[in-house]
Write a protein that holds these residues in place. Sequence first.
Motif, PDB file in Angstrom:
ATOM      1  N   ASP A  53      -4.690   3.870  -3.568  1.00  0.00           N
ATOM      2  CA  ASP A  53      -4.019   5.080  -4.043  1.00  0.00           C
ATOM      3  C   ASP A  53      -3.783   6.049  -2.885  1.00  0.00           C
ATOM      4  O   ASP A  53      -2.727   6.660  -2.772  1.00  0.00           O
ATOM      5  N   ARG A  75       4.004   7.206   0.993  1.00  0.00           N
ATOM      6  CA  ARG A  75       5.139   7.775   0.272  1.00  0.00           C
ATOM      7  C   ARG A  75       5.582   9.093   0.892  1.00  0.00           C
ATOM      8  O   ARG A  75       6.767   9.379   0.998  1.00  0.00           O
ATOM      9  N   TYR A  78       4.875  -0.074  -0.501  1.00  0.00           N
ATOM     10  CA  TYR A  78       3.992   1.086  -0.403  1.00  0.00           C
ATOM     11  C   TYR A  78       3.235   1.321  -1.694  1.00  0.00           C
ATOM     12  O   TYR A  78       2.220   1.993  -1.712  1.00  0.00           O
ATOM     13  N   GLN A  79       3.684   0.746  -2.795  1.00  0.00           N
ATOM     14  CA  GLN A  79       3.103   1.092  -4.084  1.00  0.00           C
ATOM     15  C   GLN A  79       1.721   0.479  -4.266  1.00  0.00           C
ATOM     16  O   GLN A  79       1.515  -0.706  -4.039  1.00  0.00           O
ATOM     17  N   ALA A  80       0.803   1.334  -4.725  1.00  0.00           N
ATOM     18  CA  ALA A  80      -0.570   0.879  -4.907  1.00  0.00           C
ATOM     19  C   ALA A  80      -0.638  -0.221  -5.961  1.00  0.00           C
ATOM     20  O   ALA A  80      -1.411  -1.161  -5.837  1.00  0.00           O
ATOM     21  N   GLU A 116      -1.007   4.796  -0.812  1.00  0.00           N
ATOM     22  CA  GLU A 116       0.312   5.042  -1.400  1.00  0.00           C
ATOM     23  C   GLU A 116       0.760   6.469  -1.108  1.00  0.00           C
ATOM     24  O   GLU A 116       1.892   6.709  -0.688  1.00  0.00           O
TER      25      GLU A 116
END
Lengths: 225, 481
Positions: free
Chosen positions: B275, B282, B314-316, B278
């Motif tokens: 998290d 981001r 990039y997304q957790a 991310e």
Amino acid sequence: MNTLLSYLENHHLIWRGRHPHGAADTQSSGYAVLDEYLQGGFPRHDVIEIDSPCGIGELRLLLPYLQQQETPRLLVFIAPPGLLSAELLLAAGIDLQQVLVLQPESDKDALWAAEQCLKSGSSHGVVMWHRQLDVHQLKRLQLAAQEGRASLFLFRTAQRIKVSLPVALSLQLRPHAQGLRVRINKRRGGWAEQPFTLDMSSHWPELACAPVPDNLLYLPVARAI
Amino acid sequence: MLWLYLHFPRLQLETLYQPERQEEGRLPAIVVLDAQHNRVVQINQVASAAGIQLGMGLGTAASLSQELQVVEYQPQREATKLQEIAHWLYDVTADISLFSPQGLAMRVTPMLRLYGDLPRYWQAVQQHLGRWRGASCVSDAPVSGLSLQFATATTPLAARVLARSGANMLTDQQEHIQAQLRGLSIRQSDLSTKDVERLSRIGVLTIGDLLKLPLADLARRFDIGLINHVGRLTGQFRHPLDFYLPQSRFRQSLELLYEIDNTGVLQHPLSHLLDQLEAYLRQRGWMTERLELLLHQRDRENKKVSIASARGEYQASVWRSLAALTLQHVSLDAPVHSMTLCVEQVSSYQAEKLDLLDGRQGCVAAEQLVSLLQARLGEARVQGITLVDDHRPERANQRSKPLTPAQAPAHLNRLRPSLMFEPRALREKVELLHGPERIVTGWWDQQTVKRDYYVARNQAGQWLWVFRNEQREWFVQGMFS
């Protein structure tokens, strides 16, 4: 009355004789004879089971079908029984960049990989050599194929087929001098047909024996050689 | 010049990782113990409810609570966490100076040109800090799980002294700050115990008393350390500070409250780190293709696990599923007590373009699919194929990295089998149908091939690709399946 009819229709309770239920979504297999027997071609976005010995032309049967696709999507081969030849795929017009070859360690992994590839939507065809499949596993694969709009070709060998699976199409292939001897075991919305010969000599002239003229008589000595 | 100082009195305790937020009653009493001095230095609410106080010895604390969890105080861990907080706050404020291990001083005045006034600036800092995900659920502090003391003053040292005294004041009124500072006891002035004792012996009991004395008089009686301290407190002397400069790479670590020996359980704390990753990526519009996860094992070497995504991500949530698949194949030698997540290379984020109208239902790009497959099956088992310009069939067909563009081949009109294998002796009766195709090559690299290839058909109707070598031995090398 209308609702009753559609109810019966939806539950497949009306026997329609030789007319298939609705227009089956098919795509040409690339062989006119086969298309005719299959009434259009291979069913799209479903599972097709092929019972065939290895090395008689079973993969060549699929190549024209696998080659045709509108947008470039992946073609995945799972657990092929040898090194897949790049030359043959290129000659068949398949873009090598879009080909993936998976060699999973176990059957479980193979099934998992097939499901992922099918439902991802980024592959249009999966060709899998697999041993034993249960009905519930097949159902999952079918759902995945519909979700990702892909077709799964499942190669099985006769010794391993124990249960009959609810596939959209089941073909039995046997060797033939000019091509293949094809028998449609099962087809959704259709009937099992008598075996017929699929002449592939126009596609693969080198891989066909010259037809034996029927007015020829061999001398016994000559045959022995 | 106005300074804001943030003091995190329970930093180590509050950044410990605890698996689940448990109900208030079930949360164990946790104390952080300075083992050298046998003093309890940080306690959570449950511990303080049990009557444990700061400064107690371990024996006293243990006698007050049965289920006491004791963690050893490690200032370097706090220092790492402080770095992370500074890194996080760097997004909203420019000049941050680290007072390791528990405090941060921030230069406010230049930032007021951006934020307008102090309350707005403070709001931005506070809100941003509230979004920091590095703290765990052990604490009972309302914002971001970190308890915080703060103060503003005209010098960094004065702000520090005020913040550590728990003033929690936010003002740019000189008089107010001075009054507050002068009221503090000399013990809170951050001076060494020796100096404090000497000062109290001459009747200097508050900071106000100390500041009343002229510096010249103090210099005659006390050493230069005290003079410097007082000078920096009042702003008469310059206070040299190093400001925080962010590093361009992501490296976060997480200490676990319990040791974990099961990779499945590791995913939970890992998702915490993902998290943070991310948020980090981001904000910068970055993505990365490879994460390095270091698992620090008890009494063993660190285990390095790399998690790859072919597409860059990039997304957790995506990393979580890739990490779960990768961790399945990792076996631990010893229980893990903490973990570090690093990213070495980043690239700018590129959104995937999807056709709205082509009716595709799946939503996974080819590269994502490849990373998914590689994570579970292993990278060697997911491959593409490529054609190399060589006449030797076993060399012409090669495995390649998936999705690499293929080169244009020179010859294509040859008939080649669809499945090839290592040449094996031909042991059955076959009928030769085509051939020979003679391949003589490779004399330059000691892998000479002199073969006559034929297309053959055996009794079972299989189409074989056979060859005869110079010694007139026959082999099968492929099948026209």
